[in-house]
Each structure stands twice: as structure tokens, then as C-alpha cells.
Design an enzyme around this catalytic site. Structure first.
Site, mmCIF file in Angstrom:
data_model
loop_
_atom_site.group_PDB
_atom_site.id
_atom_site.type_symbol
_atom_site.label_atom_id
_atom_site.label_comp_id
_atom_site.label_asym_id
_atom_site.label_seq_id
_atom_site.Cartn_x
_atom_site.Cartn_y
_atom_site.Cartn_z
ATOM 1 N N GLY A 21 -21.312 22.740 4.911
ATOM 2 C CA GLY A 21 -21.249 23.171 6.305
ATOM 3 C C GLY A 21 -22.604 23.623 6.817
ATOM 4 O O GLY A 21 -23.639 23.289 6.244
ATOM 5 N N HIS B 279 -27.216 16.277 7.536
ATOM 6 C CA HIS B 279 -25.807 16.073 7.164
ATOM 7 C C HIS B 279 -25.197 14.950 8.003
ATOM 8 O O HIS B 279 -24.466 14.097 7.498
ATOM 9 C CB HIS B 279 -24.984 17.351 7.413
ATOM 10 C CG HIS B 279 -25.399 18.524 6.580
ATOM 11 N ND1 HIS B 279 -25.607 19.766 7.122
ATOM 12 C CD2 HIS B 279 -25.617 18.659 5.262
ATOM 13 C CE1 HIS B 279 -25.945 20.619 6.174
ATOM 14 N NE2 HIS B 279 -25.958 19.971 5.025
HETATM 15 P P1 AMP Z 1 -25.659 21.009 1.564
HETATM 16 O O1 AMP Z 1 -24.639 21.298 2.585
HETATM 17 O O2 AMP Z 1 -26.964 21.667 1.799
HETATM 18 O O3 AMP Z 1 -25.134 21.194 0.173
HETATM 19 O O4 AMP Z 1 -26.002 19.453 1.666
HETATM 20 C C1 AMP Z 1 -25.005 18.488 1.749
HETATM 21 C C2 AMP Z 1 -25.633 17.141 1.581
HETATM 22 O O5 AMP Z 1 -26.635 16.947 2.574
HETATM 23 C C3 AMP Z 1 -26.323 16.936 0.212
HETATM 24 O O6 AMP Z 1 -26.092 15.612 -0.232
HETATM 25 C C4 AMP Z 1 -27.768 17.154 0.550
HETATM 26 O O7 AMP Z 1 -28.661 16.491 -0.331
HETATM 27 C C5 AMP Z 1 -27.832 16.547 1.934
HETATM 28 N N1 AMP Z 1 -28.990 17.066 2.655
HETATM 29 C C6 AMP Z 1 -29.261 18.352 2.974
HETATM 30 N N2 AMP Z 1 -30.449 18.454 3.589
HETATM 31 C C7 AMP Z 1 -30.959 17.202 3.636
HETATM 32 C C8 AMP Z 1 -32.160 16.620 4.148
HETATM 33 N N3 AMP Z 1 -33.100 17.357 4.736
HETATM 34 N N4 AMP Z 1 -32.320 15.287 4.052
HETATM 35 C C9 AMP Z 1 -31.392 14.501 3.463
HETATM 36 N N5 AMP Z 1 -30.237 14.988 2.954
HETATM 37 C C10 AMP Z 1 -30.026 16.301 3.041
#
Ligand code: AMP
Length: 279
Positions: free
Chosen positions: A30, A36
């Protein structure tokens, strides 16, 4: 857009929809931002149905980490997701309860591979076990065709690929490019913890990775390259690590001819910032 807050709602929809379609999922915790949405957009483009999951997974947080303070912004998240271009495809938000993911008596905790003890794992010893455990649960419940993860969390991506290869060989794992602020800072929900001054300090991480990437070709052997990286690492105490790894195995590289990824972690206060560059 459908919003399901329990397994029951998702499973009912899945049974009624007839199962004969492809499902792409984008797992998140989230506090939705553009990166995302890029995963969800790709999931919608490449499948009949796109599912974004929103669940702050307690088992991937260690003691003293930010589980309680992690930004939970569900209503704002829904608004951002609802604005996505879906080309008339089905868009589902799956936001389960803790009981849905970890029902009473749950004991199917997974161990991530040995590489989980290095890099991020060296300071977050149980983190990746929690990650592969929750992703395994999401795969069991949602039955995706493809699952989309960001390369920002490079080590996480490789460990999920390994888990999927062993337990869910029919699910394709798609690694997605890092999305950055215009400054170059990799987007992250944890950037919210930084003030403007800290955000500009954080740019040192990307700049250093760029510098290494540009200089890799100048080094004729691995030893002088490693010495160079070591001197950059020691030049600023805020680096937790900078490491040159093989893109596939994440083992330390033994030759500069390998496909290299430069992984870095930079810490500002209690906030650990991750970034990497493939060479
Ligand atoms: P999180 O909610 O931060 O756990 O991220 C969820 C998904 O979004 C994971 O697969 C992360 O690697 C991806 N994600 C988060 N930030 C980035 C970003 N700056 N660039 C690419 N993917 C991202």
C-alpha cells in the site's frame, strides 16, 4: 474496479468468473505511488485481469522496525488505483485481513534461499523469510498467471523467483524497471520518512552507483574494481553496503565480464534506502 477485503470475496468472484482467464498480480504494502501503479498497469496490459494487493505483512518486519508506523493510506490508494487506464479489463484490489493470510494455527513459514542472509538479510535476518512466505500465500489464494515485482528490490525479486520456481512453476515472475523521482531518487514509500534536506542527501546513493557503473569498463581486473568500490563505500559512513553481484545468482562477481548488478544501501537516520543498477 472491485475491492475485496477477504479471501472469501475473491474466491467467490474467481469461481463465478469461470477461471478461464489470465490473472496478473502486483503485490504491494500500500501507500501506492507511481512505481506500484506501473506494476499494475503492466499486469492489466498482459492479462485479462489485473489484481493489486495491499497488505502490510507483519512477518517481514523485524523487531524494532517500522511495522506500526508504516504508512497506511487505503482510501488515497483506492483513489489513485481507480484512475488507472484499464482498457475495459477487470481491475481488482485485494486487501486481505491478517486472518486471511495467517489463519489461526498457520505454520507454513518458508525459508528464503541462502542468499537471503547477505546484503539486506545481513541486517534484516528474517526479512526475506517473511517475504517469500507472504508471496507464497498470495499465489495460493489468488492463483495468478503472472506476478509483477520491481527491480528496486532486486534481492527480493531473485528470492521470489527461486521460491516460485520451486513451489509455483506455473506462475511467471516479471521483474519491472525501477521508477525514479525526477531527481533520480528511486521511489519508495519510505521516502515519506525523509525531509527535503534528507532527500537531497539520499541522491548520493544513485550518484555513487552511476559513478561505479560508468567506471566498470575502465577497470581491467576485478581486484582494482573492488578496491575502487571499497574506497567509495568507506568514503561515507551512511553506506551500509555497495556490492557488485551476478545479476542472476547474486553471488559476488569473480570476473568483470559477468552480468553485473551494483547493489547499494544508504542510511539516513533510521531509514534504509535501497537502489541498484544493472551494468
Ligand atoms: P512495497 O509496497 O514497497 O513493498 O513494493 C511493492 C512492489 O513495488 C515491489 O515489487 C517493489 O519492488 C515495487 N516497487 C517499489 N518501489 C519501486 C520503484 N521505485 N520502482 C520499481 N518498483 C518498485
Amino acid at each position: 474496479m472491485k475491492v475485496f477485503k477477504s479471501n472469501k470475496e475473491y474466491i467467490n468472484w474467481f469461481e463465478e468468473a469461470g477461471k478461464n482467464f489470465s490473472i496478473g498480480i502486483a503485490p504491494t504494502m500500500g501507500n501506492i505511488h507511481v512505481a506500484h501503479l506501473s506494476l499494475l498497469q503492466k499486469a492489466i496490459e498482459e492479462n485479462d485481469v489485473g489484481v493489486i494487493t495491499i497488505y502490510v505483512n507483519p512477518t517481514q518486519f523485524g523487531e524494532g522496525e517500522d511495522f506500526d508506523n508504516y504508512p497506511r493510506t487505503f482510501e488515497d490508494d483506492l483513489e489513485k488505483i481507480s484512475k488507472l487506464e484499464t482498457a475495459n479489463k477487470e481491475l481488482i484490489v485485494y486487501a486481505p485481513s491478517e486472518e486471511d493470510i495467517y489463519p489461526d494455527g498457520f505454520d507454513n513459514f518458508l525459508k528464503a534461499g541462502s542468499i537471503a542472509n547477505e546484503l539486506e538479510g545481513s541486517v534484516r535476518p528474517t526479512h526475506f523469510d517473511g517475504v517469500v512466505t507472504v508471496v507464497n500465500r498470495l499465489f495460493e489464494i489468488l492463483k495468478p498467471t503472472k506476478a509483477y515485482f520491481g527491480k528496486k528490490d532486486y534481492q527480493q525479486l531473485r528470492l521470489i523467483e527461486k521460491m516460485a520456481n520451486e513451489l509455483h512453476p506455473n506462475v511467471s515472475i516479471v521483474g519491472m524497471p525501477i521508477i525514479r523521482e525526477s531527481s533520480g531518487l528511486a521511489m519508495s514509500s519510505r521516502n515519506n520518512y525523509l525531509n527535503d534536506d534528507q532527500k537531497s542527501q539520499a541522491l548520493i546513493l544513485k550518484k555513487t552507483l552511476d559513478e561505479i557503473k560508468n567506471s566498470v569498463k575502465e577497470f581491467k581486473d576485478i581486484k582494482t574494481l573492488n578496491n575502487h568500490v571499497q574506497s567509495l563505500l568507506e568514503s561515507d559512513k551512511r553506506f551500509n553496503y555497495i556490492s557488485l553481484r551476478n545479476q542472476k545468482t547474486l553471488a559476488e562477481i569473480s570476473s568483470i565480464k559477468e552480468d553485473i548488478v551494483i547493489l547499494g544501501n544508504f542510511q539516513i537516520g533510521n531509514t534504509r534506502l535501497l537502489d541498484n543498477l544493472e551494468v
